[in-house]
Design a protein around this motif. Structure first.
Motif, PDB file in Angstrom:
ATOM      1  N   LEU A 107      -0.941   2.056  -3.942  1.00 14.37           N
ATOM      2  CA  LEU A 107      -2.073   1.239  -4.358  1.00 14.37           C
ATOM      3  C   LEU A 107      -3.161   1.246  -3.307  1.00 14.37           C
ATOM      4  CD1 LEU A 107      -0.210  -1.901  -5.767  1.00 14.37           C
ATOM      5  CD2 LEU A 107      -1.211  -0.022  -7.065  1.00 14.37           C
ATOM      6  N   LYS A 108      -4.377   0.984  -3.747  1.00 15.83           N
ATOM      7  CA  LYS A 108      -5.482   0.778  -2.830  1.00 15.83           C
ATOM      8  C   LYS A 108      -5.590  -0.713  -2.516  1.00 15.83           C
ATOM      9  CE  LYS A 108      -8.248   4.743  -4.356  1.00 15.83           C
ATOM     10  NZ  LYS A 108      -9.567   5.185  -4.895  1.00 15.83           N
TER      11      LYS A 108
ATOM     12  N   LEU B 263       0.826  -1.209   0.000  1.00 16.93           N
ATOM     13  CA  LEU B 263       0.000   0.000   0.000  1.00 16.93           C
ATOM     14  C   LEU B 263       0.861   1.259   0.000  1.00 16.93           C
ATOM     15  CD1 LEU B 263      -2.799  -1.006   2.541  1.00 16.93           C
ATOM     16  CD2 LEU B 263      -2.840  -1.131   0.052  1.00 16.93           C
TER      17      LEU B 263
ATOM     18  N   ASP C 159      -7.030  -2.898  -5.068  1.00 16.99           N
ATOM     19  CA  ASP C 159      -6.251  -3.090  -6.294  1.00 16.99           C
ATOM     20  C   ASP C 159      -5.130  -4.112  -6.142  1.00 16.99           C
ATOM     21  OD1 ASP C 159      -6.454   0.481  -6.901  1.00 16.99           O
ATOM     22  OD2 ASP C 159      -7.843  -1.134  -7.460  1.00 16.99           O
ATOM     23  N   VAL C 160      -4.915  -4.593  -4.946  1.00 16.49           N
ATOM     24  CA  VAL C 160      -3.837  -5.567  -4.719  1.00 16.49           C
ATOM     25  C   VAL C 160      -4.254  -6.911  -5.309  1.00 16.49           C
ATOM     26  CG1 VAL C 160      -2.483  -6.777  -2.984  1.00 16.49           C
ATOM     27  CG2 VAL C 160      -3.078  -4.371  -2.641  1.00 16.49           C
TER      28      VAL C 160
ATOM     29  N   ASP D 226      -3.289   1.838   6.153  1.00 13.32           N
ATOM     30  CA  ASP D 226      -2.777   2.551   4.989  1.00 13.32           C
ATOM     31  C   ASP D 226      -1.815   3.648   5.429  1.00 13.32           C
ATOM     32  OD1 ASP D 226      -4.359   4.501   6.076  1.00 13.32           O
ATOM     33  OD2 ASP D 226      -5.819   4.561   4.435  1.00 13.32           O
TER      34      ASP D 226
END
Length: 296
Positions: free
Chosen positions: A49-50, A45, A53-54, A127
């Motif tokens: 990236l969110k 993260l 989206d991983v 995050d």
């Protein structure tokens, strides 16, 4: 009869206490694995990236299962309870994700047993703003505790059986001879045992020649020798655990030192790059690099 009841009660009490301690130890192990996977996700993260989206994190979950024998499943769930990634037997992933999410929400990172008898431990994924965006849940089956519990019961049964045999032999001697002198001599010999030096008991001389007393004395010496051997095994296990913890700490210190120098170079060059003429998109990209570097 009273002695038998006392041994059974002691065995049951020890079983209950040991089961709770084994469960706590296994949940601590599962939570440590979950925290390690959560750190891997946080590093991903940090690249901007969110969590949605991983991709491909199922492989890391499977590697964790393969590396740590005895685990039942590894799941990554969103705050809503939706499954983001995970591995579980028999395609039970989605239903298990909902159940573990509810248990962790109600009871915290170490919930009680689930409906299928398994136990789980969770770790949050944060995050860049330190906001929880997911949870990593690692579980292990009830069978893992049952196996250790069976071993413990066998050990208690063996020690209890030896203790009972020695006690019955003493009772038989007292009832068959109907004299007080052998009993008094036995009590005197037992009172002379130095409990702090159980391992050296075999070297202590005998103070009686009565065959019955000698037989009982030999049995007690063998029992105490087994206890001393068991204590030695526990001491060695403790020393090995302390050594493993020391090696882990030393490894982490070395890795931290090795990473610090290149990271400082990356951060320095990023700061120099930000001083140049950049457009908005380039400045946003360099900002992600700087934030990720500071997080590492």
């Amino acid at each position: 009869l009273g002695l038998v009841v006392a041994i059974l009660a002691s065995t049951l009490a020890s079983r209950a206490l040991a089961t709770a301690q084994l469960r706590e130890a296994q949940q601590s192990r599962a939570q440590a694995i979950a925290e390690g996977l959560a750190v891997q996700l946080q590093r991903i993260l940090a690249l901007g990236l969110k969590i949605e989206d991983v991709q491909g994190f199922d492989a890391q979950c499977q590697e964790a299962l393969d590396a740590h024998k005895g685990l039942a499943y590894v799941l990554v769930t969103a705050p809503s309870g939706a499954l983001l990634a995970g591995v579980a037997p028999h395609g039970y992933v989605a239903a298990l994700a909902a159940e573990t999410h509810e248990a962790v929400t109600l009871h915290g990172a170490r919930p009680p047993a689930l409906a299928d008898g398994s136990y789980a431990a969770a770790a949050p994924v944060l995050d860049l703003t330190q906001t929880p965006v997911a949870s990593v849940v690692v579980g292990f089956p009830q069978a893992l505790l049952a196996e250790a519990e069976a071993t413990l019961l066998r050990t208690h049964a063996a020690v209890g059986g030896i203790t009972l045999v020695v006690a019955l032999g003493f009772l038989w001697l007292a009832m068959s001879r109907l004299v007080t002198q052998p009993v008094a001599r036995l009590v005197q010999a037992m009172n002379g045992i130095d409990t702090s030096r159980v391992g050296a008991l075999a070297a202590q001389p005998r103070f009686h020649q009565d065959p019955d007393l000698v037989a009982i004395d030999d049995a007690v010496r063998r029992l105490l020798a087994r206890i001393a051997e068991h204590e030695g095994e526990l001491t060695r296990a403790r020393d090995e655990a302390l050594q493993a913890s020391h090696l882990k700490t030393e490894f982490l210190a070395v890795m931290s030192h090795e990473l610090r120098t290149p990271l400082n170079a990356v951060l320095g060059m990023t700061q120099l790059l930000e001083l140049t003429a950049l457009d908005e998109q380039q400045r946003r990209y360099t900002g992600h690099v700087r934030q990720g570097g500071h997080l590492l």
